[in-house]
Design a protein around this motif. Structure first.
Motif, short mmCIF file in Angstrom:
data_model
loop_
_atom_site.label_atom_id
_atom_site.label_comp_id
_atom_site.label_asym_id
_atom_site.label_seq_id
_atom_site.Cartn_x
_atom_site.Cartn_y
_atom_site.Cartn_z
N VAL A 11 129.55 -2.16 89.52
CA VAL A 11 128.48 -2.89 88.84
C VAL A 11 128.77 -3.06 87.35
O VAL A 11 128.76 -4.19 86.83
CB VAL A 11 127.12 -2.19 89.08
CG1 VAL A 11 126.03 -2.87 88.24
CG2 VAL A 11 126.75 -2.24 90.55
N PRO A 12 128.99 -1.98 86.58
CA PRO A 12 129.27 -2.21 85.14
C PRO A 12 130.53 -3.01 84.88
O PRO A 12 130.61 -3.75 83.90
CB PRO A 12 129.36 -0.79 84.56
CG PRO A 12 129.63 0.09 85.72
CD PRO A 12 128.98 -0.54 86.89
N TRP A 29 125.31 -7.32 93.39
CA TRP A 29 124.14 -6.44 93.53
C TRP A 29 123.31 -6.85 94.74
O TRP A 29 122.91 -6.01 95.54
CB TRP A 29 123.31 -6.54 92.26
CG TRP A 29 122.17 -5.55 92.18
CD1 TRP A 29 122.20 -4.31 91.68
CD2 TRP A 29 120.83 -5.77 92.65
NE1 TRP A 29 120.96 -3.71 91.77
CE2 TRP A 29 120.10 -4.60 92.37
CE3 TRP A 29 120.18 -6.84 93.25
CZ2 TRP A 29 118.76 -4.47 92.69
CZ3 TRP A 29 118.84 -6.70 93.58
CH2 TRP A 29 118.14 -5.53 93.30
N TRP A 30 123.03 -8.16 94.86
CA TRP A 30 122.22 -8.62 96.00
C TRP A 30 122.93 -8.36 97.33
O TRP A 30 122.28 -7.99 98.33
CB TRP A 30 121.91 -10.10 95.86
CG TRP A 30 120.81 -10.40 94.88
CD1 TRP A 30 120.92 -10.97 93.67
CD2 TRP A 30 119.43 -10.08 95.05
NE1 TRP A 30 119.70 -11.07 93.05
CE2 TRP A 30 118.75 -10.52 93.90
CE3 TRP A 30 118.69 -9.49 96.08
CZ2 TRP A 30 117.39 -10.38 93.73
CZ3 TRP A 30 117.32 -9.35 95.92
CH2 TRP A 30 116.69 -9.78 94.76
N LYS A 71 129.59 -6.61 85.35
CA LYS A 71 128.75 -7.06 84.25
C LYS A 71 129.58 -7.38 83.01
O LYS A 71 129.22 -8.27 82.23
CB LYS A 71 127.70 -5.99 83.92
CG LYS A 71 126.61 -5.87 84.97
CD LYS A 71 125.73 -4.65 84.76
CE LYS A 71 124.96 -4.75 83.48
NZ LYS A 71 124.03 -3.60 83.32
N ARG A 72 130.69 -6.65 82.82
CA ARG A 72 131.54 -6.89 81.65
C ARG A 72 132.71 -7.82 81.99
O ARG A 72 133.62 -7.99 81.17
CB ARG A 72 132.09 -5.55 81.13
CG ARG A 72 131.01 -4.62 80.59
CD ARG A 72 131.63 -3.45 79.83
NE ARG A 72 132.42 -2.59 80.69
CZ ARG A 72 131.96 -1.50 81.30
NH1 ARG A 72 130.69 -1.14 81.13
NH2 ARG A 72 132.74 -0.76 82.06
N ASN A 73 132.71 -8.38 83.24
CA ASN A 73 133.79 -9.27 83.68
C ASN A 73 135.15 -8.57 83.60
O ASN A 73 136.14 -9.13 83.15
CB ASN A 73 133.80 -10.55 82.85
CG ASN A 73 132.62 -11.45 83.16
OD1 ASN A 73 132.24 -11.60 84.33
ND2 ASN A 73 132.03 -12.03 82.14
N GLU A 74 135.20 -7.31 84.05
CA GLU A 74 136.43 -6.53 84.05
C GLU A 74 136.85 -6.25 85.48
O GLU A 74 136.04 -6.25 86.42
CB GLU A 74 136.22 -5.21 83.30
CG GLU A 74 135.86 -5.38 81.83
CD GLU A 74 135.54 -4.05 81.17
OE1 GLU A 74 135.46 -3.04 81.90
OE2 GLU A 74 135.36 -4.03 79.93
#
Length: 864
Positions: free
Chosen positions: A184-185, A36-37, A188-191
């Protein structure tokens, strides 16, 4: 178990960084946050660079770029939602690609970032989305736009190739932007990133994006061939096309909503069924162990007070996890104030003097909320255990403690104002008295406040307005006090202030001045501006009080002194007031016994015809021959009777005596059958609903005719209760008695009231008659009253005739009736009989020296 690396590293980061990370990315892991950054920084750099390069364009092109960016952002407010998906597209994409073709990559970057900002702001409340979406759009457009212009720089393409190239770049922009967002998602779910993410959202979005690029390319060709005018004409057509698409997609969306509602209902049923199964499983597990699943908190403790094991209920009570509790000392959960009690009990364990304890303790909840518990502790030995231990049962009693505190507050505070009540003030005053007895330098003062017009506010505006007034008064009093002073509401409109740490009496006097100034400002109550004042009594600890009741009593006495002196002032208590109050209380008791035992008397003053000299009637006047103090003036004992609530029995006494005496005179002399009897009544009588019944009973019991009895009431009493007294006056008229206004001219009667009230007689106040000799003004007043009575067909009687000159002037002014010392003083019933007999022989007024001296012999009915 060692904590994760992120948890180990986080304390080394600056506090502001952790705060920012938590505010923007609360649910991001390290990889997602790093991604994200990165995207935000790259996209932000592209946006800043584009802004800088845009400022270098010529002014006309710069204005066109700003217009394109503004149109793209405005179009983002009106998206076209794609049916059966969570995606939408906006007409702004046409202007984004048009800006790319006409003005270059920089304008397109800013337009796409602005349109993404509007879209994310409209659809998401998360700042992470609102910041990242413009950055991703700018980054994607920078790459796609650069590729397009790189292709165009190698040669001038034809119209068809220009359209195709633009659509290809649009597709690339869509793919890049979609991949950037869907990453991004996944992170976040490490996928891993899936190409299916791209195809799942392509559909209408991809088609709309490429279609928008085609439209933009056509508009670009039109612009290059025909100029800005044709381009302006195309904008309405484009709007119509988007409106049509919007309507079509809304229809599709409605159908999708119906389908989704059915699916959600099915999903809810499935979730409810699954939850029911889980609850059944949890219910079965709760029965496995009484310790683990007890409803109250339980723990096993070592003899030193360390927690060996804790059940879930205890963890819930103190707000800590099981791992955090195990090994912790019970002392750490208890507040500093209650630790000595706990240490004392635990200290008995080692000496074998311990059998158990039950304590109410204040504990520390992890969330910082106040926590009260009741803890029961005793020995516990488990079969097979190496060493014995203690078992602790802990129950949350916070609600009970709060309820007790609430009840205590209710018991010691006024519900309306929230101030301490009489009981609480009494306790605080007791403490102040004890301190002053121990150390006279620790002086105090008490101020007793009473508001002079509170009853009028209640009667005129209602009790709700009275309550609002009291709340405002309490607020103003509090604003006038020092921090160490205490104000309480004792009841009604009575307040008391305890002034502690009193250096000098002037401090209390200054406070009284501030309080009177504070209440002098008008109050706005129920939309009405009210003016009021306070009477304040002050007493000081220097008088050597031993109990708080004496303090309040003396402050109350001083307050009544201030009220009696004219209200709106303060008065200081002194020892002389004790004697005055004691004397008043003695007279009140004596008067009560005198009424009960019939030891009052009635005197009768004749009312004469000023022309003929004949007697037309008498006025009955109550007298009190005190066995020790002699004859006490009515001006002295009637106020006591009013304050003590004795006016009703006193009026009944006079009424019965007067009616019976009139009947005696009528029976003894045939010429006395036309005599009348005037009896005064008080405001308490007028306010009492049974006045007409009491008058009627006296008439019936005495046997006189109703019209021979005249009820007198003062002008001030009548006007202050004019609305409430009208029904009572009507009842008296129905009984048949006549009504007179006594002391007429001293109040504030209005002509409208005089013409409508059932009044038969006006009695001119003696203050006007006594000044008839002074000049023309007083004569004019009396003449006006006589003319007013004549005009309203009411009898006029002059009171207080004491000189020949007054009698002569009254005759000249046309006043037919009068009474006074010149004609006859009040006399006993026997003297009145003799006086009437003498008048029959000589109807003219006797000489002044022949006037009968007033005596105080008891009335003949006193023994009845």
């Amino acid at each position: 178990m060692n904590p994760p690396a992120a948890a180990q590293a986080s304390p080394r980061r600056p506090v502001w960084w952790r705060t920012l990370q938590f505010a923007l990315l609360p649910d991001y892991n390290r990889r997602a946050a790093a991604y994200w950054w990165l995207v935000v920084l790259l996209g932000g750099g592209v946006i800043v660079g584009s802004l800088v390069r845009l400022t270098l364009l010529p002014l006309p092109l710069g204005l066109q770029a700003v217009a394109g960016i503004a149109i793209a952002m405005l179009a983002g407010f009106v998206p076209v939602r794609v049916a059966r998906s969570n995606n939408s597209f906006a007409a702004g994409e046409v202007f984004i690609f048009l800006s790319l073709l006409i003005l270059g990559t920089e304008a397109a970057v800013l337009a796409s970032a602005g349109e993404a900002l509007v879209g994310s702001w409209r659809t998401s409340k998360r700042w992470s989305s609102r910041i990242a979406s413009p950055a991703m759009a700018a980054l994607s457009m920078a790459i796609a736009g650069s590729a397009l212009h790189l292709a165009f720089d190698r040669g001038t393409p034809g119209a068809g190739m220009r359209i195709v190239s633009t659509m290809a770049v649009a597709f690339g922009y869509f793919v890049l932007n979609t991949l950037l967002m869907t990453a991004v998602p996944r992170l976040k779910r490490n996928e891993r990133l899936q190409w299916s993410d791209l195809f799942s959202v392509f559909g209408w979005i991809g088609l709309a994006c490429t279609g928008s690029a085609a439209v933009a390319a056509l508009l670009d060709l039109t612009y290059r061939q025909s100029g800005i005018g044709v381009l302006a004409a195309m904008v309405p057509l484009l709007g119509m096309m988007l409106a049509t698409l919007h309507y079509f997609f809304r229809q599709q969306e409605a159908s999708e909503a119906v389908r989704r509602a059915g699916a959600e209902a099915h999903e809810r049923e499935r979730e409810l069924a699954a939850r029911h199964v889980r609850e059944l499983e949890a219910s079965e597990r709760r029965f496995h162990s009484a310790f683990t699943h007890a409803s109250i908190g339980m723990a096993l403790l070592s003899f030193e007070g360390r927690i060996l094991q804790a059940n879930p209920a205890l963890r819930t009570i103190v707000g800590r996890s099981g791992d955090a509790l195990v090994g912790m000392s019970l002392r750490e959960l208890v507040t500093d104030e209650d630790r000595p009690k706990l240490d004392e009990q635990l200290g008995l364990v080692a000496g074998r003097e311990f059998e158990g304890f039950a304590l109410e303790l204040r504990c520390r909840h992890s969330g910082g909320d106040p926590l009260w518990v009741i803890a029961h502790c005793s020995f516990f030995s488990e079969p097979g255990a190496a060493t014995p231990c203690l078992i602790l049962q802990m129950q949350d009693i916070t609600a009970r403690r709060q309820a007790e505190a609430g009840l205590k507050h209710i018991a010691f505070h006024d519900a309306l104002t929230g101030l301490p009540n009489r009981r609480r003030f009494h306790d605080l005053l007791s403490q102040a008295v004890e301190r002053a007895q121990a150390d006279p330098a620790d002086a105090f003062a008490v101020l007793f406040l009473d508001f002079d017009r509170f009853k009028l506010i209640n009667d005129s505006l209602g009790h709700s307005a009275g309550d609002e007034f009291l709340v405002q008064v309490a607020r103003r009093i509090c604003d006038s006090l020092r921090p160490e002073d205490i104000v309480a509401r004792l009841g009604g409109d009575e307040f008391a202030v305890l002034v502690t740490r009193l250096d000098h009496e002037s401090t209390a006097v200054g406070l009284a001045d501030r309080l009177m100034e504070a209440v002098r400002t008008p109050f706005l109550v129920a939309g009405t501006e009210l003016n009021t004042s306070a009477s304040i009594g002050i007493t000081f600890s220097a008088l050597g009080y031993a109990n708080p009741d004496d303090v309040l009593r003396d402050a109350d006495i001083a307050m009544y002194k201030a009220k009696g002196a004219g209200k709106a002032r303060y008065a200081l208590f002194d020892a002389g007031l004790h004697t005055e109050v004691a004397e008043r209380l003695r007279l009140e008791g004596d008067l009560r016994r005198a009424i009960d035992e019939g030891r009052l008397s009635v005197a009768y003053q004749p009312i004469c015809d000023l022309v003929s000299g004949h007697v037309s009637g008498f006025e009955a006047l109550v007298r009190w021959p005190h066995p020790r103090d002699g004859l006490i003036s009515p001006a002295a004992f009637l106020p006591i009777a009013e304050d003590a609530g004795l006016m009703l029995p006193l009026t009944d006494f006079v009424l019965n005596c007067a009616c019976r005496q009139l009947r005696v005179w009528q029976d003894s002399a045939p010429r006395a059958t036309e005599l009348t009897m005037n009896v005064n009544v008080s405001g308490h009588d007028i306010a009492h609903a049974t006045l007409a019944a009491r008058v009627g009973r006296a008439i019936v019991e005495s046997g006189i005719r109703p019209h021979q009895l005249c009820i007198e009431l003062t002008e001030n009493i009548l006007m202050s209760h004019v609305e409430g007294s009208l029904p009572v006056l009507e009842e008296l008229r129905r009984v048949g008695v006549t009504l007179a206004i006594d002391d007429f001219g001293t109040g504030y009667s209005s002509l409208s009231h005089l013409s409508t009230l059932p009044i038969d007689c006006l009695k001119i106040d003696r203050s006007f008659v006594s000044r008839l000799d002074a000049g023309a003004n007083e004569t004019a007043v009396v003449r006006s009253i006589v003319l007013l009575g004549s005009s309203l067909r009411k009898v006029v009687v002059a009171e207080g005739i004491e000189t020949e000159g007054q009698l002569a002037q009254l005759r000249e002014l046309g006043c037919r009736l009068g009474q006074g010392y010149l004609l006859a003083r009040p006399m006993s019933a026997e003297q009145a009989s003799e006086w009437v007999a003498a008048r029959r022989e000589s109807p003219r007024r006797p000489a002044a020296g022949a006037a009968v001296k007033e005596v105080a012999a008891p009335a003949s009915c006193a023994a009845d």
